[in-house]
Write a protein that holds these residues in place. Sequence first.
Motif, PDB file in Angstrom:
ATOM      1  N   LYS A  19      24.148  17.911  12.930  1.00 36.75           N
ATOM      2  CA  LYS A  19      23.380  16.816  13.518  1.00 36.75           C
ATOM      3  C   LYS A  19      23.336  16.950  15.042  1.00 36.75           C
ATOM      4  O   LYS A  19      22.283  16.800  15.655  1.00 36.75           O
ATOM      5  CB  LYS A  19      23.989  15.477  13.114  1.00 36.75           C
ATOM      6  CG  LYS A  19      23.255  14.289  13.668  1.00 36.75           C
ATOM      7  CD  LYS A  19      23.894  12.982  13.238  1.00 36.75           C
ATOM      8  CE  LYS A  19      23.180  11.811  13.891  1.00 36.75           C
ATOM      9  NZ  LYS A  19      23.836  10.541  13.582  1.00 36.75           N
ATOM     10  N   GLN A  20      24.481  17.255  15.646  1.00 37.46           N
ATOM     11  CA  GLN A  20      24.536  17.402  17.095  1.00 37.46           C
ATOM     12  C   GLN A  20      23.653  18.560  17.564  1.00 37.46           C
ATOM     13  O   GLN A  20      22.909  18.436  18.540  1.00 37.46           O
ATOM     14  CB  GLN A  20      25.992  17.622  17.557  1.00 37.46           C
ATOM     15  CG  GLN A  20      26.885  16.417  17.360  1.00 37.46           C
ATOM     16  CD  GLN A  20      26.415  15.218  18.170  1.00 37.46           C
ATOM     17  OE1 GLN A  20      26.120  15.332  19.354  1.00 37.46           O
ATOM     18  NE2 GLN A  20      26.333  14.070  17.525  1.00 37.46           N
ATOM     19  N   ALA A  21      23.727  19.697  16.872  1.00 39.78           N
ATOM     20  CA  ALA A  21      22.909  20.860  17.239  1.00 39.78           C
ATOM     21  C   ALA A  21      21.428  20.545  17.098  1.00 39.78           C
ATOM     22  O   ALA A  21      20.612  20.913  17.941  1.00 39.78           O
ATOM     23  CB  ALA A  21      23.292  22.061  16.374  1.00 39.78           C
ATOM     24  N   SER A  22      21.067  19.848  16.027  1.00 39.29           N
ATOM     25  CA  SER A  22      19.674  19.479  15.804  1.00 39.29           C
ATOM     26  C   SER A  22      19.171  18.569  16.916  1.00 39.29           C
ATOM     27  O   SER A  22      18.063  18.738  17.424  1.00 39.29           O
ATOM     28  CB  SER A  22      19.545  18.793  14.452  1.00 39.29           C
ATOM     29  OG  SER A  22      18.233  18.336  14.257  1.00 39.29           O
ATOM     30  N   GLN A  23      19.990  17.604  17.324  1.00 35.57           N
ATOM     31  CA  GLN A  23      19.582  16.690  18.372  1.00 35.57           C
ATOM     32  C   GLN A  23      19.411  17.412  19.703  1.00 35.57           C
ATOM     33  O   GLN A  23      18.517  17.081  20.478  1.00 35.57           O
ATOM     34  CB  GLN A  23      20.590  15.551  18.506  1.00 35.57           C
ATOM     35  CG  GLN A  23      20.516  14.568  17.353  1.00 35.57           C
ATOM     36  CD  GLN A  23      21.569  13.482  17.424  1.00 35.57           C
ATOM     37  OE1 GLN A  23      22.482  13.528  18.239  1.00 35.57           O
ATOM     38  NE2 GLN A  23      21.444  12.502  16.541  1.00 35.57           N
ATOM     39  N   SER A  28      15.326  18.112  23.500  1.00 33.98           N
ATOM     40  CA  SER A  28      15.199  18.920  24.703  1.00 33.98           C
ATOM     41  C   SER A  28      13.842  18.686  25.360  1.00 33.98           C
ATOM     42  O   SER A  28      12.816  18.572  24.698  1.00 33.98           O
ATOM     43  CB  SER A  28      15.343  20.408  24.341  1.00 33.98           C
ATOM     44  OG  SER A  28      15.051  21.199  25.471  1.00 33.98           O
ATOM     45  N   LYS A  29      13.840  18.618  26.664  1.00 35.97           N
ATOM     46  CA  LYS A  29      12.599  18.454  27.434  1.00 35.97           C
ATOM     47  C   LYS A  29      12.102  19.807  27.964  1.00 35.97           C
ATOM     48  O   LYS A  29      11.144  19.860  28.723  1.00 35.97           O
ATOM     49  CB  LYS A  29      12.822  17.503  28.607  1.00 35.97           C
ATOM     50  CG  LYS A  29      13.317  16.129  28.206  1.00 35.97           C
ATOM     51  CD  LYS A  29      12.295  15.366  27.403  1.00 35.97           C
ATOM     52  CE  LYS A  29      12.829  13.981  27.073  1.00 35.97           C
ATOM     53  NZ  LYS A  29      12.237  13.407  25.904  1.00 35.97           N
TER      54      LYS A  29
END
Length: 151
Positions: A19-23, A28-29
Amino acid sequence: MGRTKVSQESGRLVAFALKQASQLVHRSKSKYEILDLLSEDIEFFRRALHKDYDVPWVSPLAHVIPRTPIGIPFGDACLTGCGGYCTELKFWWHITLPQEIVQRTLIHLADDSAGDLISINALEFVTVIINYCATLSIISGSDLFEDDPFP
């Protein structure tokens, strides 16, 4: 059979990390330049997936019904050749690509600026098609499937 406390905890930890990696990726901008070829592919799929697209997205019922596969063919391609096999159907094949094709791959071309590049994706797709033809040839030559209209 229940999972052990350790495996449950490991599962939660892996889910949290994913979940953290996906977020990180999706929030990401950062801006990335994409190649024209990728832009064309994205535009093709955008049009093809539109509700007014003139090709119906349907499958024959025989493809929806769960079936036991009679074999699972495997294949792969590189910039100089491709090949495939299926142990259950007892076939294998290999093709060394002609120089006319190899000359149009990333081995010899830096990019597709001239519009001549043959991508690895196209070669992989050729591999899938040849595996399909080999499988179909084996099935159509067998009397095991005479009573099955959708083998």
